[in-house]
Design an enzyme around this catalytic site. Structure first.
Site, short mmCIF file in Angstrom:
data_model
loop_
_atom_site.label_atom_id
_atom_site.label_comp_id
_atom_site.label_asym_id
_atom_site.label_seq_id
_atom_site.Cartn_x
_atom_site.Cartn_y
_atom_site.Cartn_z
CE LYS A 190 -24.31 13.37 -24.79
NZ LYS A 190 -23.07 13.98 -24.33
CB SER A 386 -19.77 13.69 -23.35
OG SER A 386 -20.79 12.77 -23.01
#
Length: 587
Positions: A190, A386
């Site tokens: 991430k 996401s």
């Protein structure tokens, strides 16, 4: 008394001013509205000018003003309006061919892939597709490579050098300025918050960026190779050595066909249209032709509909707008499609990098409710990552382009902190609390371990919920999802291999899948969302029209306004009052 006189005179002047502005806007709207109704005409022997020098959105948007309908807008210059226009032009006898001329195209790779497919299909009609540029960017050339013949200016430039990505890192900047970002994340890939934590790119991030850049470049090379009959290996050599940087090198490398001036290119199009050099060549801009085609391609022979709901842009908690995804507009659209008996299936078209976890979960829920009633198919555009993947994962089928960026199953939180900056400027913040955790977070204090623990717990909860949603929606075990999660991004090709996506293709493939699931053959498309606007609120945002309270605050100041408000409140009270003895604010 002078105080109230000033207030009265100020209000009177402002009211008169805004009344004049209001009616002026209405008159302007009527004029613009009547002008918008003019009919677009296409004359014989016309060339369709495919100059895409404006930002390409999947959905141009439909905006409605309930009180001022003359301001309603339904633009027809979205990606699929353009594709519909190209498809219609193939059978329009008035259109002789298509010219891709000096584009500087502003679109994503997956959008360009959809356009190339439409142009290849158009060429099957036997009509010409020609391309010309003074300067070819890589995206321009990728689109133009589909043309029958590619022309370039003698003094032109070509950018054909491969893809790259650049990130800026702010760790030292934060330390020097005192402006810091407190970061809490879950997922080793991430990387959105990595620039706040380090001065260099991590190996994990470098790995994932390299993988998806090479995957995109491979797809671009493959399609150019097929169109230009130049091997993929040769294209890499051309890119590595910049062997197409000028017109003569581009011609030698077989990336273009001819070097001519623009007037000579126009003569070529005249000849291809059956005209002489002295004849005038007629053009129609793609925006105008898309508007024209939209009034002619509607199929009223069937009542069956497939709803196409566009979720394009960052996901926010709220209503949403053109280019911004909010659970308000999206969920209203899903509900309308679900409750409309004429709508037999839903295609959710996603082009989003994600955003609010809460809004994503609320949209996920509405998708879950809808798929209980009718088929829901997801079509992915440039990106569905996401939160964009979160709202997709429980659809009946997921279709993505090979160049789509998706996945990124991870969670992070970022909190700005100015404690050091404030200290450097001589500012100190003090808090008074009633309970131990009354201060959830302060910009002016460092994040303590208790606060960090609570935030980390929230981030982990969202991550685990995300894993659960993907596991259930894609029928994968949690361990299988965890192995491909951790915030890592994938291209459409890799996503199919990992079970995150069902098949590769564009919106047309998703529509076919939806029709098959609904067991229908003929259908019309109904586009959503419709964005409902309030003109007064929009004007207030720009300072043209303001609420009475806002005007008084600006004219009198915050403290004087509070005094006036209390006096007005007291004057309205009658009889005995059981009232707190003084005014206070609790934050």
């Amino acid at each position: 008394m002078n105080f109230f006189k000033r207030v009265l005179s100020t209000l009177t002047g402002l009211i008169l001013f805004f009344v004049i502005c209001f009616f002026g806007l209405i008159i302007l709207g009527v004029v613009l509205g009547s002008g918008a109704e003019k009919t677009i005409q296409v004359k014989p022997n016309t060339v369709l000018d495919l100059t895409l020098d404006f930002p390409i959105q999947d959905y141009a948007g439909k905006v409605e003003f309930k009180e001022y309908t003359f301001l309603n807008e339904h633009r027809k210059d979205g990606l699929f309006n353009i594709i519909d226009a190209i498809n219609y032009a193939a059978f329009d006898d008035k259109i002789k061919g298509i010219s891709i001329d000096n584009n500087f195209v502003n679109a994503g790779v997956s959008q360009l892939k959809e356009l190339r497919r439409a142009l290849l299909k158009f060429k099957e009609s036997g009509k010409f597709v020609l391309a010309y540029a003074d300067v070819f960017t890589q995206k321009d050339y990728y689109l133009s490579s589909v043309a029958d013949t590619i022309y370039m200016s003698p003094a032109g430039l070509m950018e054909f050098k491969g893809l790259y990505s650049e990130r800026l890192y702010f760790k030292d900047f934060q330390e020097k300025t005192g402006l810091k970002m407190e970061v809490v994340r879950h997922g080793k890939y991430k990387s959105a918050v990595e620039p706040f934590l380090s001065n260099e790119m991590s190996e994990n991030n470098r790995e994932q960026i390299s993988v998806y850049l090479n995957s995109l470049w491979s797809e671009i090379k493959k399609e150019i190779s097929e169109s230009r009959h130049v091997s993929v290996e040769r294209l890499d050599i051309i890119a590595d050595s910049l062997l197409a940087r000028n017109p003569h090198l581009a011609l030698e490398s077989k990336l273009i066909d001819k070097i001519v001036y623009h007037d000579q290119y126009v003569d070529v199009m005249k000849a291809a249209s059956g005209l002489t050099k002295s004849d005038d060549l007629k053009y129609i801009k793609i925006k105008d032709y898309a508007e024209y085609a939209s009034t002619n391609v509607k199929n009223y022979s069937t009542k069956n509909k497939i709803a196409v709901i566009f979720a394009e842009g960052e996901i926010i908690y709220g209503e949403g707008d053109v280019g911004v995804v909010g659970q308000g507009a999206i969920n209203k659209s899903l509900k309308k499609a679900r409750e409309d008996d004429r709508v037999k299936a839903v295609v959710l078209r996603i082009n989003s990098p994600g955003g609010s976890a809460l809004a994503s979960e609320l949209i996920w829920r509405e998708v879950a409710l809808t798929k209980k009633v009718k088929p829901v198919v997801v079509s992915m555009g440039n990106m569905a990552a996401s939160g964009g993947y979160y709202i997709a994962c429980n659809a009946d089928k997921i279709i993505a382009e090979s160049t789509t960026i998706t996945g990124s199953i991870g969670v992070f939180g970022v909190l700005p902190n100015v404690e050091q900056l404030a200290r450097n400027m001589g500012i100190n913040a003090e808090q008074v609390t009633t309970n131990q955790n009354a201060v959830t977070y302060s910009l002016f204090e460092p994040l303590n371990e208790t606060q960090r623990q609570f935030i980390q717990e929230g981030v982990l909860d969202v991550y685990e919920l995300f894993i659960d949603r993907v596991s259930a929606g894609r029928q994968l075990t949690k361990d299988q999802v965890e192995a491909i999660a951790q915030g890592r991004v994938w291209t459409g090709v890799d996503a199919v291999n990992h079970g995150l996506v069902d098949a590769l293709g564009g919106l047309d493939v998703a529509l076919n899948e939806a029709a098959r699931a609904a067991k229908i053959e003929d259908y019309r498309i109904k586009e959503f969302p419709v964005f409902e606007k309030n003109l007064d609120k929009i004007l207030e945002q720009f300072g043209i029209v303001k609420a009475k309270e806002t005007i008084l605050k600006e004219e009198l100041g915050e403290e004087n306004y509070k005094i006036l408000k209390e006096i007005k409140s007291l004057s309205k009270k009658k009889g005995v009052q059981l009232l707190f003895p003084f005014s206070t604010e609790i934050k």
